[in-house]
Design a protein around this motif. Structure first.
Motif: not given
Length: 296
Positions: A43-54
């Protein structure tokens, strides 16, 4: 690979002071560190992947379609992170507070009933955002009527900010009470809500103080991120009359993502254990009080 046969040390079975509870939680966390890392990395990795475009933001204006696409991307991965993180936290809390419980039955329980925890988290998040936004809107309305920062305006803003802080932190304590009750007591919606409210109202200010301590400690860690430190430095340059960059360089943003991943991975399970011990301690004290009342 998660060690499915891992068992947590026994939780305290008698009321302790707050500092003793934190010490016990840290001791349990140190003994289960590897298990917690393997449990919460996804879940921590998913959160980081979600923010990569920003993170790859280059500054300047962008078409609304790109902004909307980034927002949708973040929302999808944010919800996936929330769902996975809360299910795993539910299993973690159940293992922490149930003697001899292994991972497989704990995660099976979380997969069956953890969705209630997800709904409760989203509902509490909406409540907290409302009480964060309502004082802000009220403050802007007051400023529109009195844009000169009079004493009355400053007092009003201070009161609204304090109320917002109390609502936010108290909401965290109530949610954690609900989460622990759900993870350890087989009951329906109404029973879990009632039980959580009983725990909350038994020590509202102590619960607020404990939640404030935990939230501020983890907020302090989050503020030490490279991008945040860099931004503070740029603000300092602007205040000194020098030119400061508007956005951090890409390499710093990516390093910041790695640091954020590490901070989340370390603090999320620690917070779950700390809250589990604290809420369970409140429950033990309430049971003792009820038993004494029944005897009289």
């Amino acid at each position: 690979m998660i060690n499915s046969g891992f068992v947590f040390p026994d939780a305290p079975v008698q009321p302790l002071s707050v500092w003793s509870l934190l010490g016990a939680a840290l001791k349990t966390y140190s003994k289960s560190f590897g298990f917690c890392m393997r449990l919460m990395w996804f879940p921590c990795l998913l959160l980081i992947v979600g923010g990569l475009p920003f993170s790859f933001e280059t500054g300047g204006s962008h078409p609304y379609i790109i902004i909307a696409g980034k927002t949708v991307w973040f929302a999808i991965f944010g919800l996936l992170s929330l769902w996975n993180g809360i299910l795993r936290s539910t299993a973690l809390k159940r293992m922490v507070l149930t003697e001899g419980l292994e991972f497989v039955p704990a995660i099976a329980f979380a997969n069956r009933l953890g969705w209630k925890n997800v709904v409760a988290r989203m509902a509490m998040g909406s409540f907290q955002l409302f009480w964060l936004g309502a004082p802000l809107i009220a403050g802007l309305a007051l400023f529109d009527r009195d844009p000169h920062f009079s004493v009355l305006f400053v007092i009003a803003v201070g009161v609204l900010s304090l109320f917002s802080l109390i609502a936010w932190i108290s909401g965290e304590f109530f949610y954690e009470s609900f989460s622990v009750v759900l993870a350890t007591e087989n009951a329906g919606w109404k029973a879990v809500l009632k039980r959580a409210f009983d725990l909350f109202k038994s020590v509202p200010w102590k619960g607020f103080g404990f939640s404030f301590l935990i939230q501020m400690a983890f907020l302090g860690l989050a503020l030490l991120s490279p991008a945040t430190v860099w931004s503070i430095g740029q603000v300092g340059l602007c205040c000194a009359g020098l030119d400061g960059a508007a956005t951090p360089p890409l390499w710093l943003e990516l390093i910041d993502d790695v640091v954020e991943f590490g901070v989340n991975l370390v603090t999320i399970p620690l917070a779950a254990i700390c809250y589990s011990y604290f809420v369970n301690d409140v429950r033990l004290r309430l049971q003792e009080k009820q038993a004494q009342s029944a005897q009289h």
